[in-house]
Motif scaffolding. Structure first.
Motif, short mmCIF file in Angstrom:
data_model
loop_
_atom_site.label_atom_id
_atom_site.label_comp_id
_atom_site.label_asym_id
_atom_site.label_seq_id
_atom_site.Cartn_x
_atom_site.Cartn_y
_atom_site.Cartn_z
N TYR A 31 0.82 -1.21 0.00
CA TYR A 31 0.00 0.00 0.00
C TYR A 31 0.86 1.26 0.00
O TYR A 31 0.47 2.28 -0.57
CB TYR A 31 -0.99 -0.01 1.17
CG TYR A 31 -1.99 -1.15 1.07
CD1 TYR A 31 -2.61 -1.45 -0.13
CD2 TYR A 31 -2.30 -1.93 2.17
CE1 TYR A 31 -3.50 -2.51 -0.25
CE2 TYR A 31 -3.19 -2.99 2.08
CZ TYR A 31 -3.79 -3.27 0.86
OH TYR A 31 -4.68 -4.32 0.75
N LYS A 32 2.02 1.19 0.60
CA LYS A 32 2.95 2.33 0.53
C LYS A 32 3.41 2.55 -0.91
O LYS A 32 3.39 3.67 -1.41
CB LYS A 32 4.17 2.08 1.43
CG LYS A 32 3.89 2.23 2.91
CD LYS A 32 5.15 1.92 3.72
CE LYS A 32 4.93 2.08 5.20
NZ LYS A 32 6.16 1.75 5.97
N ARG A 33 3.83 1.48 -1.58
CA ARG A 33 4.31 1.59 -2.95
C ARG A 33 3.18 1.94 -3.92
O ARG A 33 3.35 2.76 -4.82
CB ARG A 33 4.98 0.29 -3.40
CG ARG A 33 6.31 0.01 -2.75
CD ARG A 33 7.05 -1.19 -3.37
NE ARG A 33 6.22 -2.31 -3.77
CZ ARG A 33 5.80 -3.29 -2.96
NH1 ARG A 33 6.15 -3.30 -1.70
NH2 ARG A 33 5.05 -4.28 -3.43
N ALA A 34 2.04 1.27 -3.78
CA ALA A 34 0.95 1.41 -4.74
C ALA A 34 0.15 2.69 -4.58
O ALA A 34 -0.23 3.32 -5.57
CB ALA A 34 0.01 0.20 -4.64
N PHE A 35 -0.14 3.06 -3.34
CA PHE A 35 -1.07 4.16 -3.09
C PHE A 35 -0.48 5.28 -2.24
O PHE A 35 -1.21 6.15 -1.78
CB PHE A 35 -2.34 3.63 -2.41
CG PHE A 35 -3.06 2.57 -3.21
CD1 PHE A 35 -3.36 2.75 -4.55
CD2 PHE A 35 -3.44 1.37 -2.61
CE1 PHE A 35 -4.02 1.77 -5.29
CE2 PHE A 35 -4.10 0.39 -3.33
CZ PHE A 35 -4.39 0.59 -4.68
N GLY A 36 0.83 5.25 -2.01
CA GLY A 36 1.45 6.30 -1.21
C GLY A 36 1.02 6.31 0.23
O GLY A 36 1.02 7.35 0.89
#
Length: 138
Positions: A31-36
């Motif tokens: 979720y950090k990589r995909a959606f900041g």
């Protein structure tokens, strides 16, 4: 933020999605990589691996998650139901590209829709469906 709260306490009003996953630490990383996503709180189980609770801020609002605990849920993990988490964003193409590069799969291709949005749906590696949309610029 539309759902009130602060990082120390988390959401205090409204409806907040709470995701159950297998592989909580990997989900937070995705979720950090995909959606900041910004993880503002983490509580790890005694086994040092599973997440008891994580609070994330994604696109200005709260999403919470934990690993599935079969010993507490009285059974095996049940895959996500027919719920879609919607992201209304400033640039659907940029958000889409980032999520796909992070490992999301396309469920409904991103395209200009008749209702005035650039819209599509993705499935994350943990089985949750996300829609991404932004208003079509006139």
């Amino acid at each position: 933020m539309t759902n009130e709260g602060d990082p120390a306490r988390g959401p205090t009003t409204g409806v907040t999605p709470y995701l159950s996953v297998v592989g909580g630490k990997a989900a937070v990383d995705f979720y950090k990589r995909a959606f900041g996503a910004e993880e503002v709180f983490r509580n790890t189980a005694d086994d040092g691996e599973r997440l008891l609770h994580s609070r994330l801020l994604i696109n200005g609002d709260w999403v919470m998650l934990s690993d599935h605990f079969s010993e507490m849920a009285h059974g095996d993990y049940v895959p996500p139901s027919a719920v879609t988490l919607h992201l209304e964003v400033d640039d659907a193409d940029a958000w889409w590209k980032r999520a796909v590069e992070a490992g999301a799969t396309v469920r409904f291709a991103l395209a200009d829709q008749f209702w005035g949005d650039r819209y599509g749906q993705l499935v994350d590696p943990f089985g949750h469906t996300w829609s991404v949309a932004s208003k079509i610029k006139a």
